[in-house]
Design an enzyme around this catalytic site. Sequence first.
Site, PDB file in Angstrom:
ATOM      1  N   PRO A 185       7.718   4.281   4.349  1.00  0.00           N
ATOM      2  CA  PRO A 185       8.869   3.693   5.041  1.00  0.00           C
ATOM      3  C   PRO A 185       9.581   2.561   4.321  1.00  0.00           C
ATOM      4  O   PRO A 185       8.972   1.597   3.888  1.00  0.00           O
ATOM      5  CB  PRO A 185       8.280   3.200   6.361  1.00  0.00           C
ATOM      6  CG  PRO A 185       6.844   3.032   6.106  1.00  0.00           C
ATOM      7  CD  PRO A 185       6.463   3.963   5.026  1.00  0.00           C
ATOM      8  N   ARG A 203      -3.468   4.826   4.482  1.00  0.00           N
ATOM      9  CA  ARG A 203      -3.886   4.016   3.337  1.00  0.00           C
ATOM     10  C   ARG A 203      -4.188   2.566   3.657  1.00  0.00           C
ATOM     11  O   ARG A 203      -4.605   1.818   2.774  1.00  0.00           O
ATOM     12  CB  ARG A 203      -2.823   4.092   2.234  1.00  0.00           C
ATOM     13  CG  ARG A 203      -2.798   5.445   1.567  1.00  0.00           C
ATOM     14  CD  ARG A 203      -1.636   5.577   0.608  1.00  0.00           C
ATOM     15  NE  ARG A 203      -1.783   4.721  -0.549  1.00  0.00           N
ATOM     16  CZ  ARG A 203      -0.840   4.567  -1.473  1.00  0.00           C
ATOM     17  NH1 ARG A 203       0.301   5.193  -1.357  1.00  0.00           N
ATOM     18  NH2 ARG A 203      -1.040   3.790  -2.498  1.00  0.00           N
ATOM     19  N   ARG A 236      19.300 -14.695 -11.665  1.00  0.00           N
ATOM     20  CA  ARG A 236      18.184 -13.781 -11.911  1.00  0.00           C
ATOM     21  C   ARG A 236      18.398 -13.012 -13.207  1.00  0.00           C
ATOM     22  O   ARG A 236      19.513 -12.675 -13.563  1.00  0.00           O
ATOM     23  CB  ARG A 236      18.017 -12.823 -10.735  1.00  0.00           C
ATOM     24  CG  ARG A 236      17.636 -13.561  -9.456  1.00  0.00           C
ATOM     25  CD  ARG A 236      17.196 -12.619  -8.379  1.00  0.00           C
ATOM     26  NE  ARG A 236      16.094 -11.784  -8.795  1.00  0.00           N
ATOM     27  CZ  ARG A 236      14.872 -11.810  -8.236  1.00  0.00           C
ATOM     28  NH1 ARG A 236      14.624 -12.633  -7.262  1.00  0.00           N
ATOM     29  NH2 ARG A 236      13.934 -11.009  -8.654  1.00  0.00           N
ATOM     30  N   ARG A 276       6.646   0.885 -11.138  1.00  0.00           N
ATOM     31  CA  ARG A 276       7.004   1.889 -10.135  1.00  0.00           C
ATOM     32  C   ARG A 276       7.715   3.087 -10.769  1.00  0.00           C
ATOM     33  O   ARG A 276       8.577   2.920 -11.630  1.00  0.00           O
ATOM     34  CB  ARG A 276       7.925   1.280  -9.063  1.00  0.00           C
ATOM     35  CG  ARG A 276       7.384   0.020  -8.412  1.00  0.00           C
ATOM     36  CD  ARG A 276       6.021   0.214  -7.776  1.00  0.00           C
ATOM     37  NE  ARG A 276       6.028   1.276  -6.808  1.00  0.00           N
ATOM     38  CZ  ARG A 276       6.413   1.139  -5.548  1.00  0.00           C
ATOM     39  NH1 ARG A 276       6.807  -0.028  -5.099  1.00  0.00           N
ATOM     40  NH2 ARG A 276       6.396   2.154  -4.733  1.00  0.00           N
TER      41      ARG A 276
END
Length: 259
Positions: free
Chosen positions: A2, A109, A150, A249
Amino acid sequence: MPELPEVELYTRYFAEHALHRRIARVRVLDDRILGAQRRATFTRALTGKSFTRVRRHGKHFFAAAGAQWLHLHFGMSGDLSFYRDEQPRFARVVFDFADATHLAFEDMRLFGVAELTPDPDAYVRERGLGPDPLDPQFRLSDFRERIAGRRGAAKALLMSQEVLAGIGNLYADETLFQTAIHPRRPADRITPAETKAIFTTMRKILRTVIERKARGGSYPSRYLTPHREAGERCPRCGGTIEKTVVMTRTTYFCARHQR
DNA sequence: AGGTATGTTAATTG
DNA sequence: GCAATTAACATACC
């Protein structure tokens, strides 16, 4: 699974099924889902109450019950299931309502959390969560301020919950795909026009996905998401979808039109 | 058997 | 000291 759109749908699901039913009993089937809170504290505060309203901020869900709020975070595998007979296999917390219906918080999980918090606003503040991208108060100027200074990868920027609350791996990739920005582009090399495009496109994507999924539909075929596989044809430019790793990722992007 | 999974945080690195 | 990166967490499935 989600991210913001999915948690929005869970929120609607909760509101549709679990509101205004008396909580006869709370069953915690695995204490690891509670985080730091004690089981007795959790069950005692909710038993006998009923959920009266829901809220969502990014990927965080809240439901008011008495003087407290139930806070759920769904981690990677969290889900909700409202049922009468069959308890889901990975139910971690189950609310038994007085009318013999049940709501299960499932999480295979165990990266998710179920806990109590006295005030969602305070929770969001203390956690340093950024604004919810679908909040009507959220402005382009806020977004610009939050990303100023950033330097990390564009993808890391979108996934940072302190910058924005709710975007994860999938919708970060989708947003960068639709704005033609390479996931590894340093944040300080995103132009003001691109920042505006991210702001607009990201919100459009979130709204579109919520609407489509709410009707049981799937992703638009011109989105990256249904083509998340190395070697797939890019639905925008005909290039080839590549798979790589950014910030640990798995990342999919089109090497031809994302720069 | 081993790699992978739509998340977050603590620890480490620069 | 702060920002950016990486490792660790727990479990099932392809």
